[in-house]
Design an enzyme around this catalytic site. Sequence first.
Site, mmCIF file in Angstrom:
data_model
loop_
_atom_site.group_PDB
_atom_site.id
_atom_site.type_symbol
_atom_site.label_atom_id
_atom_site.label_comp_id
_atom_site.label_asym_id
_atom_site.label_seq_id
_atom_site.Cartn_x
_atom_site.Cartn_y
_atom_site.Cartn_z
ATOM 1 N N PHE A 106 -10.080 5.381 32.464
ATOM 2 C CA PHE A 106 -10.700 5.996 30.582
ATOM 3 C C PHE A 106 -10.655 5.463 29.443
ATOM 4 O O PHE A 106 -11.284 5.093 28.600
ATOM 5 C CB PHE A 106 -11.112 7.435 30.346
ATOM 6 C CG PHE A 106 -9.548 7.933 29.864
ATOM 7 C CD1 PHE A 106 -10.185 8.054 28.787
ATOM 8 C CD2 PHE A 106 -8.839 7.844 30.937
ATOM 9 C CE1 PHE A 106 -8.794 9.141 28.630
ATOM 10 C CE2 PHE A 106 -7.379 8.820 30.503
ATOM 11 C CZ PHE A 106 -7.393 9.089 29.348
ATOM 12 N N LYS A 107 -8.875 4.990 29.900
ATOM 13 C CA LYS A 107 -9.048 4.402 28.595
ATOM 14 C C LYS A 107 -9.427 3.290 27.613
ATOM 15 O O LYS A 107 -9.007 2.369 27.071
ATOM 16 C CB LYS A 107 -7.559 4.569 28.788
ATOM 17 C CG LYS A 107 -6.627 5.598 28.600
ATOM 18 C CD LYS A 107 -5.544 5.886 29.110
ATOM 19 C CE LYS A 107 -5.137 7.109 29.001
ATOM 20 N NZ LYS A 107 -3.515 7.557 29.763
ATOM 21 N N ASP A 108 -10.374 2.012 28.808
ATOM 22 C CA ASP A 108 -10.313 0.988 29.189
ATOM 23 C C ASP A 108 -11.475 1.164 27.299
ATOM 24 O O ASP A 108 -11.721 0.202 26.481
ATOM 25 C CB ASP A 108 -11.795 0.478 29.725
ATOM 26 C CG ASP A 108 -11.147 0.011 30.367
ATOM 27 O OD1 ASP A 108 -10.046 -0.381 30.613
ATOM 28 O OD2 ASP A 108 -11.294 -0.020 31.994
ATOM 29 N N THR A 140 -3.039 4.293 30.536
ATOM 30 C CA THR A 140 -2.725 3.379 28.925
ATOM 31 C C THR A 140 -2.237 1.740 29.187
ATOM 32 O O THR A 140 -2.886 0.902 28.502
ATOM 33 C CB THR A 140 -1.884 4.263 28.296
ATOM 34 O OG1 THR A 140 -2.347 5.899 27.887
ATOM 35 C CG2 THR A 140 -1.446 4.180 26.667
#
Length: 437
Positions: A106-108, A140
């Site tokens: 999701f951190k993309d 991350t």
Amino acid sequence: MKYYSTNKQAPEASLQEAVIKGLASDKGLYMPEEIKRLPGSFIDDMKNKTFQEIAYQVADAYFGEDIEANVLKEIVYDTLQFDTPLVQVEKNIYSLELFHGPTLAFKDVGARFMARLLGYFIQKEGKEEVNVLVATSGDTGSAVANGFLGVPGIKVYVLYPKGKVSAIQESQFTTLGQNITALEIDGTFDDCQALVKSAFMDKELNAKMELTSANSINVARFLPQSFYYFYAYAQLAKAGVTDEVVFSVPSGNFGNITAGIFAKWMGLPIAHFIAASNRNRVFLDYLQTAEYTPRPSIATIANAMDVGDPSNFARIQELYGIFDNPWERIGKEILSYSYTDEQIGETIARVYNKTGYLLDPHGACGYQALVDVKLANDQVGIFLETAHPAKFLQTVENIIGTEVEIPTKLQKFMLGTKQSIELPKTFEAFKNYLMNL
């Protein structure tokens, strides 16, 4: 738009200053002075818009006063070159799959947005070099490293706890080279995070080099994560689902759930949130006791949530500080559940055997929390599947007893040669390393 510190002892900053500094001079986290509410007509019409169109409107509310419209639109559209689909797992429970980006996590979204925004500000200021420090418990580091890879004028230093991230996660930021340096710290994620924060406060170090952070303490990292909350709701609406929405968010440093709270305050009709955690249950204990007591993190199979002192709790306190009884209000809007490794494993196996859907350890916490909260008949639950299960290959395969297909994107990382520098967890050693670059 001005940004102020949660500690209230630092001067207000512009967006550009807040992004480049990362952390305020009083060690507080930057907050926008205003959370703009989006018109109801926009919320109603989202089902007819693309992810990029929705995200641009949300980004404009945050950043439109500070960035030219054409530049902001280019940043948003370039960031979101992948989908975040909503997948029904069972009746009234959906998975928001946030693992379709370059590093399958999701951190993309936040990392790619921040890389492009920071690059824009560096060029605008005419700075020669900015050094990005990022602590990671797994995803991350890979998202930030790949988001900033090859960006002119930016060097990235990824600090990660030795032996506490999966081999595949490690390969995603230790094999890149170029402007990415991996620092293997003999400690925990909290130790890595403490080193980053201490670096920002060290005058000698800051006199030598321009420092910023790409952790969720940076406003350019966590705010864009609200994009996919709006898009998830839009996908439900497009499918004709109009029930109340409950978001269950795997929570470690609490940047992801904080972005969701911002989305709610901007007008997204969310019934409430669930902060789903592993054995690192400092937030759950806070809800039960009204006392926030940070503690050393515990290693678990859901390693990205192995955080004993979540930075973004300060932002949650700041948001709800306007109410007479903040603790009571937080407890009404954010529930919390905590799960052991054994419970996480049981959930992964049960859901896979029952539905064929494969959860990662973090998404398993989010899913199980929706089951345990016992959704009302007029509610639908969305849990955030924050990373591809293959990133935790050995753990997941041991649980389900069968091989997991590794996506091509991950296989490419695994072919690289590890490049990392080992350091003790003392700030003196970290500072000496940076000072002698």
